[in-house]
Enzyme design. Structure first.
Site, PDB file in Angstrom:
ATOM      1  N   ARG A 154      47.580  39.744  29.155  1.00 34.50           N
ATOM      2  CA  ARG A 154      47.192  41.148  29.119  1.00 34.50           C
ATOM      3  C   ARG A 154      45.671  41.229  29.176  1.00 34.50           C
ATOM      4  NH1 ARG A 154      51.348  42.056  30.726  1.00 34.50           N
ATOM      5  NH2 ARG A 154      53.110  43.203  29.853  1.00 34.50           N
ATOM      6  N   ASP A 184      44.118  37.462  36.234  1.00 31.60           N
ATOM      7  CA  ASP A 184      45.155  38.217  36.941  1.00 31.60           C
ATOM      8  C   ASP A 184      45.351  39.586  36.307  1.00 31.60           C
ATOM      9  OD1 ASP A 184      47.233  38.389  38.982  1.00 31.60           O
ATOM     10  OD2 ASP A 184      48.673  38.311  37.318  1.00 31.60           O
ATOM     11  N   GLU A 191      42.477  47.936  33.870  1.00 32.56           N
ATOM     12  CA  GLU A 191      43.034  47.777  35.214  1.00 32.56           C
ATOM     13  C   GLU A 191      43.831  48.979  35.701  1.00 32.56           C
ATOM     14  OE1 GLU A 191      47.298  45.592  34.957  1.00 32.56           O
ATOM     15  OE2 GLU A 191      45.605  44.358  34.346  1.00 32.56           O
ATOM     16  N   HIS A 251      47.170  41.437  39.111  1.00 34.10           N
ATOM     17  CA  HIS A 251      48.355  41.415  38.243  1.00 34.10           C
ATOM     18  C   HIS A 251      49.606  41.043  39.046  1.00 34.10           C
ATOM     19  CE1 HIS A 251      49.792  43.182  34.162  1.00 34.10           C
ATOM     20  NE2 HIS A 251      50.563  42.185  34.533  1.00 34.10           N
TER      21      HIS A 251
END
Length: 341
Positions: free
Chosen positions: A240, A264, A269, A301
């Protein structure tokens, strides 16, 4: 809702891969799924009117106001097509709306992606790819590092963290582990060692984050922890975004306190990830700064995005709906009371 009534599902933040995999999985359930493009939030929640179930994802905002709107529209079930639920106000949902999730899909997908990101960053593969596409075959500036013989710290040893640690062992690395609930039997069997965060931060050449986001783990990587790391340490985060204080990370990278980061996920985000911003100005100064750094690799992600994982997510999500309708035990339920036990 009973199993004789048609089941209408309002599916928010729909992407082409969602539509493809859920449509295929739904052949075994025959629910009425309305695929909606907008994210779920207090402004779009009214789009669930006429549905009995809402399906949401990681960047949807299920705060109290959104949940109240859903409840007033007759929604009593929200199925999260993901493992995380930190974007859900569980206290507001408690006693009104049942929240189900997908606790595991393909842990290999995320673990293998974390490995791929680490190798790409440490061997400077993106830079080499961009050079050769332009006809530049020089090697200057592409010197990398061996993984063999290094120390890898793994924070969070659930299914994904365990698989990642075992993959790293295959490279001949020493594995240090941290988890609030250590699995000592597994670690002993694999030849790994649990330790405290201070030792993990100090001794690791690479640190990979695989823990859930909780108030305790939020910014587990911060200004103080970054100062403890080796100046060539590389961070990998496929968990996360808010596990890392992004502003502190920028400063640490600027001051060469650490060697790089493969991300990622990103703390803020929600506005950018899963969307096309290639013709727009990115207004998030921290994200823009990270994108410009040669020792930072950012992906959107996508660690979960494999055929196996998407198939499992779709099947588990629709089976969660089926279990609720049929009054069966809800093994994948999360709630305010449960999460505070």
């Amino acid at each position: 809702m009973n199993n004789k009534e048609p089941v209408n599902i309002a599916f928010f933040d729909s992407k082409p891969y969602d539509i493809a995999f859920f449509t295929e999985a739904n052949k075994n359930f025959l629910y009425n799924i309305e695929f909606l493009e907008p994210n779920l939030n207090r402004k779009t929640a009214v789009l669930a009117k006429g549905a009995q179930v809402v399906c949401a994802f990681v960047n949807d905002k299920l705060d109290k106001e959104t949940l109240d709107i859903l409840y007033n529209e007759g929604i009593r079930l929200v199925v999260m097509r993901c493992a995380g639920y930190n974007n859900v106000d569980l206290e507001a949902a408690y006693g009104k709306i049942t929240i189900l999730r997908v606790p595991a899909y393909s842990p290999y997908s995320v673990a293998e992606f974390a490995l791929a990101a680490l190798l790409s960053l440490t061997r400077k593969i993106p830079q080499a790819f961009n050079r050769t596409r332009n006809g530049n075959f020089q090697l200057s500036g592409l010197t990398g590092r061996d993984l063999h013989g290094r120390v890898c710290g793994v924070i969070g040893t659930g299914k994904i963290g365990k698989i990642f640690a075992e993959l790293m062992k295959g490279f001949g690395m020493e594995i240090l582990l941290y988890d609030k609930f250590p699995d000592e039997a597994w670690a002993k069997e694999k030849g790994f060692r649990y330790t405290d965060l201070d030792e993990l931060f100090t001794k690791s050449d690479f640190i990979s984050l695989h823990c859930p986001l909780t108030p305790e783990s939020r910014h587990i990587i911060n200004g103080e922890s970054l100062k403890k790391m080796k100046n060539d340490c590389v961070l990998i985060n496929t968990g996360r975004g808010a596990l890392i204080d992004a502003k502190a990370l920028v400063e640490a990278l600027k001051d060469k306190q650490i060697g790089g980061a493969a991300l990622d996920v990103y703390e803020e985000e929600e506005e950018y990830f899963y969307e096309d911003w290639s013709t727009e100005v990115i207004k998030d100064d921290v994200l823009a700064r990270l994108l410009m750094m040669p020792n930072v690799l950012i992906s959107s992600h996508q660690a979960f995005l494999t055929t196996e994982a998407l198939t499992a997510i779709a099947n588990t999500t629709l089976n969660n709906v089926k279990a609720y309708i049929e009054g069966k035990p809800l093994e994948n339920q999360v709630c305010f009371k449960c999460s505070n036990n």
